[in-house]
Design a protein around this motif. Sequence first.
Motif, short mmCIF file in Angstrom:
data_model
loop_
_atom_site.label_atom_id
_atom_site.label_comp_id
_atom_site.label_asym_id
_atom_site.label_seq_id
_atom_site.Cartn_x
_atom_site.Cartn_y
_atom_site.Cartn_z
N THR A 1 0.83 -1.21 0.00
CA THR A 1 0.00 0.00 0.00
C THR A 1 0.86 1.26 0.00
O THR A 1 0.64 2.19 -0.79
N LYS A 2 1.85 1.30 0.87
CA LYS A 2 2.71 2.48 0.99
C LYS A 2 3.54 2.69 -0.28
O LYS A 2 3.68 3.84 -0.75
N GLN A 3 4.07 1.63 -0.82
CA GLN A 3 4.87 1.77 -2.04
C GLN A 3 4.03 2.28 -3.20
O GLN A 3 4.48 3.11 -4.00
N GLY A 4 2.78 1.81 -3.29
CA GLY A 4 1.90 2.27 -4.35
C GLY A 4 1.54 3.74 -4.19
O GLY A 4 1.58 4.51 -5.16
N LEU A 5 1.22 4.16 -2.98
CA LEU A 5 0.88 5.56 -2.73
C LEU A 5 2.07 6.47 -2.95
O LEU A 5 1.93 7.60 -3.45
N ALA A 6 3.26 6.00 -2.57
CA ALA A 6 4.47 6.83 -2.69
C ALA A 6 4.80 7.17 -4.14
O ALA A 6 5.48 8.17 -4.40
N LYS A 7 4.34 6.37 -5.08
CA LYS A 7 4.61 6.62 -6.50
C LYS A 7 3.67 7.68 -7.10
O LYS A 7 3.89 8.11 -8.23
N SER B 1 -5.56 1.75 -7.37
CA SER B 1 -5.95 2.25 -8.69
C SER B 1 -7.02 3.35 -8.58
O SER B 1 -7.04 4.29 -9.38
N GLU B 2 -7.89 3.23 -7.60
CA GLU B 2 -8.92 4.24 -7.42
C GLU B 2 -8.31 5.55 -6.87
O GLU B 2 -8.79 6.64 -7.22
N ILE B 3 -7.30 5.44 -6.03
CA ILE B 3 -6.61 6.65 -5.57
C ILE B 3 -5.85 7.28 -6.74
O ILE B 3 -5.84 8.51 -6.92
N GLN B 4 -5.24 6.46 -7.59
CA GLN B 4 -4.53 6.97 -8.77
C GLN B 4 -5.49 7.72 -9.70
O GLN B 4 -5.13 8.75 -10.28
N ALA B 5 -6.70 7.23 -9.78
CA ALA B 5 -7.68 7.85 -10.67
C ALA B 5 -8.12 9.24 -10.21
O ALA B 5 -8.75 9.98 -10.97
N LEU B 6 -7.79 9.59 -8.97
CA LEU B 6 -8.13 10.91 -8.44
C LEU B 6 -7.14 11.98 -8.84
O LEU B 6 -7.32 13.16 -8.51
N ALA B 7 -6.10 11.61 -9.57
CA ALA B 7 -5.07 12.58 -9.99
C ALA B 7 -5.66 13.62 -10.95
O ALA B 7 -6.54 13.31 -11.76
#
Length: 444
Positions: free
Chosen positions: A362-368, A438-444
């Motif tokens: 989770t942390k590695q994904g968010l950090a990117k 992926s849903e957090i990434q989609a908020l970009a």
Amino acid sequence: MLRRNFLSRMGLALAGSVIGTSIGNAADAADAAAEGNKAALMPDNINAGDWTALRQLFPLTDDYIHLSTFLLASHPKPVADEIERHRKGLDANPSDYWHKHFETIDGKISAAAASYMGGEAEQIALTDSTTMGLSLVYSGLKLRPNDEVVQTVHDHYSTDLSLKLRAERTGANVRRITLYDTPATVTSLQVIDNLAKAINQKTKVVAVTWVHSSTGVKLPIRAMADVIAKANSSRSEADKILFCVDGVHGFGIEDVDVSTLGCDFFIAGTHKWIFGPRGTGIIWGSKRGWNNCSAVIPSFSLSYDVWLGNSTQAQVPMGEHMSPGGFHSFEHRWALPAAFELHMRLGKANVQQRIHQLNTQTKQGLAKMSHVTLYTPMATELSSGLVCFDVDGLSPQQVVEHMHTKGIIMSSTPYRDSYARFAPSLINNEAEIDKALSEIQALA
């Protein structure tokens, strides 16, 4: 005094009823059924590290990805079955069933807790929650006027208010310190140095939280205990510092023996990461810790027999004396050993490795993600089961609400500075973490 005589006298005093020569059929039948159905209570297909089989024990809806189960656990089947077994016995014949079990069952629960967490059963008190445990310990501390309690700005409301109320009653002073400024870059050395600087001759208590639900930071408790031990080495027994730990968000994750952490009190609810019955908790206390704490609520343990004049207080295990009396939701408390047994079957080391694995993913994904600010340290030495972050342009609550529409349940931290928060646990898998990311990434 014979325990059977104590049972009879206590039963008369508490309920005004007479115990017959035999316990009711409901109590015996329920216990016999339990002995004959142990396989149902703890399925044979649950082996160490079998996360797929574990998930099948939970009645959690599949309509959502659950990344906030640390708040209040769903009951896995072994725990739910035990609750139901005791409920049936109590509903069918509450007086006989309670009289059959009340004398010995709390000791068995404490023994089960000790087998999981370390220490001795007599050191463990049973509570209804982390908040109750914190309140019992902090309300019972033997503090003198002008004694100082050092706590941190990272603690939960329950710690803050419990200490404030105790200070008002005793004339002690509470001083709040900062252990780190930037959670994502915190180091053990920084925490230890700030703690050492905060201790002075008036310091009588240090109160901390093992894993901060505000940031996800996990404190180096053993190293902090060494700092306190060094300060205590030149003090008289009356002036030695007590080290108290709210351990709830490490309990059920970290593979440690709490009796080796170096603290005097370890307090945790058991209806979070440990998957225990809702409305249960524990306090572990060292000998010195309990010697410096008084009971707040009368116990229905052998302390009752002391009141009757048939025993001495020295004969009462301290944990039993500190466990609040009164009538509880017994079917829940009495089912707690099933949760500890389940975790032991899974393997404490396996549990720790799995939760850290999912949290690291989770942390590695968010950090990117350039639109995300991660607050929880990447290192497992300084974090545990909680991952806190911000999404640019959105409040934490807006993130929570948006993710809910996507079938993902998460939370925001209930502090003045609030963050969005994931809490991957044993009921989750890698695919669910990828979906949430992926849903957090989609908020970009």
